[in-house]
Design an enzyme around this catalytic site. Structure first.
Site, PDB file in Angstrom:
ATOM      1  CG  HIS A 190      -1.912  -1.181   1.086  1.00 42.30           C
ATOM      2  ND1 HIS A 190      -3.137  -1.109   0.463  1.00 42.30           N
ATOM      3  CD2 HIS A 190      -1.749  -2.467   1.453  1.00 42.30           C
ATOM      4  CE1 HIS A 190      -3.693  -2.296   0.473  1.00 42.30           C
ATOM      5  NE2 HIS A 190      -2.883  -3.141   1.073  1.00 42.30           N
ATOM      6  CG  HIS A 198      -1.545   1.360  -3.080  1.00 41.91           C
ATOM      7  ND1 HIS A 198      -1.244   2.587  -2.535  1.00 41.91           N
ATOM      8  CD2 HIS A 198      -2.505   0.817  -2.298  1.00 41.91           C
ATOM      9  CE1 HIS A 198      -1.978   2.764  -1.451  1.00 41.91           C
ATOM     10  NE2 HIS A 198      -2.771   1.715  -1.288  1.00 41.91           N
ATOM     11  CG  ASP A 204      -6.593  -0.121  -0.721  1.00 41.80           C
ATOM     12  OD1 ASP A 204      -5.377  -0.020  -0.943  1.00 41.80           O
ATOM     13  OD2 ASP A 204      -7.195   0.477   0.201  1.00 41.80           O
ATOM     14  CG  HIS A 239      -6.332  -3.130   2.450  1.00 40.33           C
ATOM     15  ND1 HIS A 239      -5.234  -3.418   3.233  1.00 40.33           N
ATOM     16  CD2 HIS A 239      -6.463  -1.765   2.485  1.00 40.33           C
ATOM     17  CE1 HIS A 239      -4.734  -2.289   3.710  1.00 40.33           C
ATOM     18  NE2 HIS A 239      -5.456  -1.286   3.290  1.00 40.33           N
ATOM     19  CG  HIS A 252     -10.298   1.564   3.281  1.00 40.61           C
ATOM     20  ND1 HIS A 252      -9.847   2.725   3.838  1.00 40.61           N
ATOM     21  CD2 HIS A 252      -9.358   1.188   2.374  1.00 40.61           C
ATOM     22  CE1 HIS A 252      -8.670   3.049   3.295  1.00 40.61           C
ATOM     23  NE2 HIS A 252      -8.356   2.145   2.398  1.00 40.61           N
TER      24      HIS A 252
HETATM   25 ZN   LIG Z   1      -4.197   1.007   0.243  1.00 42.95          ZN
END
Ligand SMILES: [Zn+2]
Length: 209
Positions: free
Chosen positions: A41, A45, A47, A51, A158
């Site tokens: 990360h 990049h 995810d 993750h 996220h």
């Molecule tokens: Zn990340």
């Protein structure tokens, strides 16, 4: 983001300091070869769901068609540090564009050599993400290192994106050069790391002038 020694690193104990060092040189071995040390990360990049989602899809198993195609950039270069971007702001900026792949420009790369790159970034609210998901979004990218409020360690954004198999492209640069275009062809090419929770990526766009 250029991969180099001293590039930004997420300030957590499990992240190594990025290093690019010479292993072989023209003078000694008749060639140049380098060694790269970086976390998954670091820099620009992607995810993958794994993750934050136990047993979630890994980078080597994501369908690559998510990563290539029409995209647009939403220009929020004027927002303040730690400002929240809500659904209304996203809707207004998007206009009549179809949000299959959406990049967020916060002009945040200016801060990439400062500790505030990680602690001060603007972020998306849950209703902003719900709006994008409800309207067909399959990929999100940002010029910050995370889509979440950096002071909320539960990382709800996220988890919502990755829980819906929407990969997140973080640490983008040069988005300012794309804000004048209504849409463009985006290519995101994450390295094929076996069971990768994420991977460094080369990201570029092609535009019609
Ligand atoms: Zn990340």
């Amino acid at each position: 983001m250029t991969i180099e020694s001293g590039m930004p690193r997420y300030p957590a104990s499990w992240h190594p300091y990025p290093e690019v060092t010479m292993l072989a040189s023209h003078g000694a071995e008749g060639r140049e070869t380098r060694r790269i040390v970086m976390g998954t990360h670091t820099g620009t990049h992607v995810d993958a769901p794994r993750h934050f989602v136990p047993n979630g899809k890994t980078i080597d198993n994501l369908n690559l068609d998510i990563f290539v195609g029409l995209a647009c950039v939403l220009d929020f270069h004027y927002v303040s540090p730690n400002q929240a971007i809500n659904a209304g702001m996203v809707r207004n900026s998007l206009g009549d564009r179809y949000p299959e792949r959406v990049l967020f420009n916060f002009a945040w790369e200016e801060n990439k050599d400062s500790p505030s790159y990680y602690s001060g970034c603007p972020y998306l609210t849950e209703d902003a993400v719900d709006f994008l998901l409800d309207n067909g979004c399959r990929l999100i990218g940002l010029d910050t290192p995370m889509p979440d409020n950096p002071h909320d360690s539960s990382m709800p954004i996220h988890k919502k994106l990755l829980g819906n198999n929407v990969p997140i492209v973080e640490g983008l640069v040069n988005l300012q050069s794309l804000v004048e275009y209504n849409s463009f062809m985006l290519v995101v090419a994450p390295l094929k790391v076996r069971e990768g929770d994420g991977a460094p990526a080369r990201v570029f766009a092609t535009v019609n002038d």
